[in-house]
Design an enzyme around this catalytic site. Structure first.
Site, PDB file in Angstrom:
ATOM      1  N   ARG A  18       0.860  -1.190   0.098  1.00  0.00           N
ATOM      2  CA  ARG A  18      -0.181   0.080  -0.088  1.00  0.00           C
ATOM      3  C   ARG A  18       1.093   1.421  -0.160  1.00  0.00           C
ATOM      4  O   ARG A  18       1.997   1.344   0.548  1.00  0.00           O
ATOM      5  CB  ARG A  18      -0.990   0.029   1.267  1.00  0.00           C
ATOM      6  CG  ARG A  18      -1.897   1.126   1.151  1.00  0.00           C
ATOM      7  CD  ARG A  18      -3.018   1.227   2.324  1.00  0.00           C
ATOM      8  NE  ARG A  18      -3.590   2.417   2.281  1.00  0.00           N
ATOM      9  CZ  ARG A  18      -4.322   2.947   3.224  1.00  0.00           C
ATOM     10  NH1 ARG A  18      -3.688   2.802   4.706  1.00  0.00           N
ATOM     11  NH2 ARG A  18      -4.827   4.059   3.095  1.00  0.00           N
ATOM     12  N   HIS A  19       0.448   2.292  -0.748  1.00  0.00           N
ATOM     13  CA  HIS A  19       1.019   3.684  -0.674  1.00  0.00           C
ATOM     14  C   HIS A  19       1.311   4.107   0.599  1.00  0.00           C
ATOM     15  O   HIS A  19       0.607   3.886   1.769  1.00  0.00           O
ATOM     16  CB  HIS A  19       0.502   4.614  -1.739  1.00  0.00           C
ATOM     17  CG  HIS A  19      -1.054   5.149  -1.205  1.00  0.00           C
ATOM     18  ND1 HIS A  19      -1.211   5.660  -0.262  1.00  0.00           N
ATOM     19  CD2 HIS A  19      -2.219   4.433  -1.561  1.00  0.00           C
ATOM     20  CE1 HIS A  19      -2.545   5.985   0.141  1.00  0.00           C
ATOM     21  NE2 HIS A  19      -3.174   5.030  -0.768  1.00  0.00           N
ATOM     22  N   GLU A  23      -2.150  13.504   3.127  1.00  0.00           N
ATOM     23  CA  GLU A  23      -2.637  14.478   4.134  1.00  0.00           C
ATOM     24  C   GLU A  23      -4.291  13.726   4.142  1.00  0.00           C
ATOM     25  O   GLU A  23      -4.730  14.057   5.219  1.00  0.00           O
ATOM     26  CB  GLU A  23      -2.868  16.120   3.606  1.00  0.00           C
ATOM     27  CG  GLU A  23      -1.375  16.481   3.703  1.00  0.00           C
ATOM     28  CD  GLU A  23      -1.418  17.887   3.461  1.00  0.00           C
ATOM     29  OE1 GLU A  23      -2.322  18.602   3.132  1.00  0.00           O
ATOM     30  OE2 GLU A  23      -0.430  18.717   3.569  1.00  0.00           O
ATOM     31  N   TRP A  24      -4.649  13.439   3.193  1.00  0.00           N
ATOM     32  CA  TRP A  24      -6.300  13.124   3.365  1.00  0.00           C
ATOM     33  C   TRP A  24      -6.344  11.593   3.955  1.00  0.00           C
ATOM     34  O   TRP A  24      -7.351  11.555   4.680  1.00  0.00           O
ATOM     35  CB  TRP A  24      -6.627  12.664   1.787  1.00  0.00           C
ATOM     36  CG  TRP A  24      -7.061  13.916   0.974  1.00  0.00           C
ATOM     37  CD1 TRP A  24      -6.622  15.230   1.181  1.00  0.00           C
ATOM     38  CD2 TRP A  24      -8.111  14.253  -0.062  1.00  0.00           C
ATOM     39  NE1 TRP A  24      -7.119  16.004   0.174  1.00  0.00           N
ATOM     40  CE2 TRP A  24      -7.955  15.311  -0.516  1.00  0.00           C
ATOM     41  CE3 TRP A  24      -8.713  13.200  -0.661  1.00  0.00           C
ATOM     42  CZ2 TRP A  24      -8.732  16.014  -1.532  1.00  0.00           C
ATOM     43  CZ3 TRP A  24      -9.578  13.828  -1.572  1.00  0.00           C
ATOM     44  CH2 TRP A  24      -9.461  14.913  -2.257  1.00  0.00           C
ATOM     45  N   GLU A  95      -7.574   2.861  -6.836  1.00  0.00           N
ATOM     46  CA  GLU A  95      -8.243   2.655  -5.539  1.00  0.00           C
ATOM     47  C   GLU A  95      -9.615   2.359  -5.998  1.00  0.00           C
ATOM     48  O   GLU A  95     -10.234   2.744  -7.103  1.00  0.00           O
ATOM     49  CB  GLU A  95      -8.083   3.871  -4.597  1.00  0.00           C
ATOM     50  CG  GLU A  95      -9.262   3.664  -3.501  1.00  0.00           C
ATOM     51  CD  GLU A  95      -8.825   2.551  -2.538  1.00  0.00           C
ATOM     52  OE1 GLU A  95      -8.892   1.278  -2.789  1.00  0.00           O
ATOM     53  OE2 GLU A  95      -8.282   2.750  -1.358  1.00  0.00           O
TER      54      GLU A  95
END
Length: 250
Positions: A18-19, A23-24, A95
């Site tokens: 996973r990356h 900020e989100w 995603e």
């Protein structure tokens, strides 16, 4: 309920990575197929994790394929730069499309769409949101993996919801068993191998641990994502704070 049979894949081992954080993620905002970049913590996480992944690939012919969304692609480049292989980008690894939820925080979704949010928390079908059906996510990812070259291992750099749907599909879990496994934390990975004709989960939610003090790009003390804590003695992340990281669950 059992999922239909799996297609044959040209690789016998998968590392699903996973990356790093955005900020989100930290704000609990649904990203879906929107494209916010890694934040400073996420970039540091990727740079810290890449050598650990590289060590696990030693002596094996490997390919790295990533979602084309920037948060995943930039994470993947930390590994390909060390591994010396080209990065393959594939939009089928994006995603899970979240429809009308994309760009909203968990609290905003709960306020605007309480019935949908309750279905999501329960792991059920979310009606009326738009975006993608759960089964479609796994099938598009499998379509991308079927086109990989025949190498020993593939590192698949993707997203929280998408990684969950892929792992469930590879293990042939039906809809009644969705979310049996906890979500991947930012920059954590799972490893699967094909053994005796079936895929087996060898490791899940493994991480390189917290980014060390003094590491380039590391956030000041106290500002790291709570989802980066490591379970003692395991090197694994316990998963995101439920109040944060909306995309981890999908």
């Amino acid at each position: 309920m059992t999922a239909p049979g799996l297609p044959e894949l040209p690789v016998g081992r998968l590392v699903v990575w996973r990356h790093g954080r955005t900020e989100w993620n930290a704000a609990g905002r649904f990203q879906g197929q929107l494209d916010p970049p890694l934040d400073d913590v996420g970039r540091a996480q990727a740079a810290h994790a890449a050598p650990h992944l590289l060590a696990g690939l030693a002596g094996q012919e490997a390919v790295v394929v990533s979602s084309d969304l920037v948060r995943a692609a930039d994470t993947a480049r930390e590994l390909t730069g060390l591994l010396g292989v080209p990065l393959q980008l594939d939009p089928r690894l994006r995603e899970h499309g979240m429809g009308s939820w994309e760009g909203l925080t968990r609290n905003e979704v709960a306020d605007r769409y309480p019935d949908q949010y309750a279905d999501w928390l329960a792991g059920g079908t979310v009606r009326g949101r738009g975006g993608e059906e759960t089964a479609a996510v796994a099938e598009r990812v499998l379509g991308a993996l079927q086109e990989l070259p025949p190498v020993q291992v593939a590192v698949v750099v993707t997203h929280g919801g998408t990684s969950g749907r892929l792992i469930e599909r590879l293990l042939e879990l039906g809809s009644d068993h969705r979310r049996v496994f906890g979500p991947l934390g930012n920059c954590a990975w799972s490893e699967l191998a094909r053994q005796s004709g079936r895929w087996r989960l060898l490791r899940h939610n493994t991480s390189a641990g917290p980014v060390p003090e003094g590491f380039p790009g590391r956030a000041p003390r106290g500002r790291e994502d709570s989802g980066t804590a490591v379970l003692p003695g395991t090197g694994a992340q316990p998963g995101p704070d439920p109040a944060q990281d909306a995309d981890a669950v999908g």
